[in-house]
Scaffold this active site. Structure first.
Site, short mmCIF file in Angstrom:
data_model
loop_
_atom_site.label_atom_id
_atom_site.label_comp_id
_atom_site.label_asym_id
_atom_site.label_seq_id
_atom_site.Cartn_x
_atom_site.Cartn_y
_atom_site.Cartn_z
N ARG A 123 46.75 -15.62 54.86
CA ARG A 123 48.50 -15.53 55.31
C ARG A 123 48.84 -15.11 53.43
O ARG A 123 49.30 -14.03 52.60
CB ARG A 123 48.95 -16.19 56.31
CG ARG A 123 48.84 -15.79 57.23
CD ARG A 123 49.90 -16.14 58.53
NE ARG A 123 51.64 -15.48 58.40
CZ ARG A 123 52.61 -16.56 58.97
NH1 ARG A 123 51.68 -18.12 59.63
NH2 ARG A 123 53.04 -16.69 59.22
N ARG A 136 50.83 -22.63 66.67
CA ARG A 136 50.84 -21.04 66.59
C ARG A 136 49.45 -20.63 65.69
O ARG A 136 49.64 -21.38 64.87
CB ARG A 136 52.43 -20.13 65.47
CG ARG A 136 53.18 -19.47 66.71
CD ARG A 136 54.08 -18.76 66.12
NE ARG A 136 53.70 -17.72 65.04
CZ ARG A 136 54.38 -17.46 64.45
NH1 ARG A 136 55.88 -17.22 64.70
NH2 ARG A 136 53.94 -16.68 62.96
N ARG A 187 54.53 -26.90 60.88
CA ARG A 187 56.03 -26.11 61.92
C ARG A 187 54.68 -26.45 63.57
O ARG A 187 53.55 -26.50 63.90
CB ARG A 187 55.48 -24.83 62.03
CG ARG A 187 56.65 -23.75 62.27
CD ARG A 187 57.10 -22.40 62.16
NE ARG A 187 56.44 -21.58 62.14
CZ ARG A 187 56.77 -20.50 61.55
NH1 ARG A 187 57.94 -19.86 60.92
NH2 ARG A 187 55.36 -19.49 61.29
N LYS A 232 63.01 -15.95 56.20
CA LYS A 232 63.31 -14.89 56.12
C LYS A 232 63.25 -14.61 57.39
O LYS A 232 64.95 -13.93 57.82
CB LYS A 232 62.04 -13.71 55.59
CG LYS A 232 62.67 -11.96 55.43
CD LYS A 232 61.18 -11.92 54.41
CE LYS A 232 59.49 -12.44 55.12
NZ LYS A 232 59.50 -11.21 56.24
N ARG A 270 55.01 -3.83 53.52
CA ARG A 270 54.36 -4.95 53.09
C ARG A 270 52.53 -4.91 51.81
O ARG A 270 52.31 -5.70 51.07
CB ARG A 270 53.17 -5.38 54.26
CG ARG A 270 53.65 -6.16 55.64
CD ARG A 270 53.08 -7.34 54.92
NE ARG A 270 52.97 -8.76 56.14
CZ ARG A 270 53.89 -8.96 57.49
NH1 ARG A 270 54.69 -8.57 57.93
NH2 ARG A 270 53.02 -10.17 57.49
P1 AMP Z 1 54.85 -11.33 60.65
O1 AMP Z 1 55.50 -11.72 61.98
O2 AMP Z 1 55.99 -10.41 59.79
O3 AMP Z 1 54.16 -12.40 59.93
O4 AMP Z 1 53.29 -10.64 61.09
C1 AMP Z 1 52.50 -10.91 62.02
C2 AMP Z 1 51.12 -10.06 61.61
O5 AMP Z 1 51.20 -8.73 61.98
C3 AMP Z 1 50.81 -10.06 59.86
O6 AMP Z 1 50.33 -11.43 59.85
C4 AMP Z 1 49.96 -9.16 60.07
O7 AMP Z 1 48.92 -9.58 61.06
C5 AMP Z 1 50.88 -7.97 61.32
N1 AMP Z 1 51.63 -7.25 60.24
C6 AMP Z 1 53.30 -6.76 60.93
N2 AMP Z 1 53.21 -5.97 59.24
C7 AMP Z 1 52.58 -5.67 59.35
C8 AMP Z 1 52.12 -5.00 58.21
N3 AMP Z 1 54.18 -4.16 57.71
N4 AMP Z 1 51.01 -4.56 57.73
C9 AMP Z 1 50.19 -4.84 57.84
N5 AMP Z 1 50.36 -5.84 59.00
C10 AMP Z 1 51.59 -6.13 59.46
#
Ligand code: AMP
Length: 246
Positions: free
Chosen positions: A203, A192, A159, A41, A120
């Site tokens: 996740r 990471r 990764r 994405k 989300r």
């Molecule tokens: P991402 O880069 O989008 O995978 O986000 C990294 C982390 O940030 C996720 O695993 C969540 O812990 C937190 N996070 C990001 N966006 C959200 C959201 N809309 N709602 C809840 N947690 C979020």
């Protein structure tokens, strides 16, 4: 990723002004990206941002920027959010929604926007819907990228990211010339924290439970566009443009 705009308003909130004014468009693209972590994405977001000149509004980027700040410079809500992120859990809806309300200038941006990583959960989608109605903004489409789950788990757990320049490699699909060393800057390649096997599993579980119902939500609203994330980024991008009919 974004050399056109520093996204200061998105990263810091409504009080901050971005370095570049958006190019106003008659019909600004207003899109939401959906897909499990590791589906590619982020790459599609970059291609769409370059192609359409819109900003990628990623909630994960807000939390990652907060993580780099000294603790005294973070609000208690952001410190709390960083803790959830490190464990691979979702940040509570109330915190994320408060942060979004502090960033309504981005939703009103005349250049459009690309929401990535938000919403989300269904409550987040409902709150977004309400906020957009209040602001009289219409979403054009929700792009849903799909891949088989095992392909995603293999991608994520293999990764490796350069500690220095952040370049991304993969132990089998895109290995560095020398194991654990970045081809570009010689930096050490690391996994990471959220790509570690326990966090990946967590996740995926979180995605299944909280995010998948969003697909149904947007399907019911008639704006869901499902796109296969198999193949090269360019091929996936072509599919995306075809679906958007631009
Ligand atoms: P991402 O880069 O989008 O995978 O986000 C990294 C982390 O940030 C996720 O695993 C969540 O812990 C937190 N996070 C990001 N966006 C959200 C959201 N809309 N709602 C809840 N947690 C979020």
């Amino acid at each position: 990723m974004n050399n056109r705009n520093d996204r200061a308003t998105w990263i810091k909130g409504n009080a901050a002004t971005c370095c570049t004014a958006p190019k106003p468009r008659a019909r600004p693209p207003r899109l939401v990206l959906l897909g499990a972590p590791g589906v590619g994405k982020g790459t599609q977001a970059e291609l769409l941002c370059s192609g359409f000149g819109v900003c990628q509004l990623s909630t994960g980027d807000i939390f990652r920027a907060a993580k780099c700040l000294p603790e005294v410079e973070r609000s208690p809500a952001l410190t709390d959010a960083v803790g959830y992120m490190k464990r691979g859990d979702l940040v509570p809806d109330t915190t994320v929604l408060d942060l979004l309300r502090e960033r309504t200038r981005c939703l009103n941006c005349r250049g459009g926007f690309l929401l990535d990583g938000f919403p989300r959960t269904v409550p987040q989608a409902e709150a977004l819907n309400q906020l957009l109605e209040e602001e009289k903004i219409r979403l054009e489409a929700v792009l849903n990228y799909t891949l088989p789950i095992q392909t995603i788990v293999d991608r994520l757990s293999g990764r490796r990211t350069c500690q220095e320049c952040k370049a991304v490699f993969h132990v089998s699909a895109r290995p560095p010339r020398v194991a654990e060393v970045c081809d570009h800057c010689g930096g050490k390649l690391i996994q990471r924290e959220d790509d570690l096997p326990e966090a990946v599993e967590r996740r995926m579980l979180v995605y299944e439970q909280s995010t998948k119902p969003l697909v149904e939500y947007y399907r019911d609203h008639g704006i869901l566009r499902t796109i296969s994330a198999e193949g090269s980024p360019e091929r996936i991008y072509e599919r995306t443009l075809a679906i958007l009919d631009v």
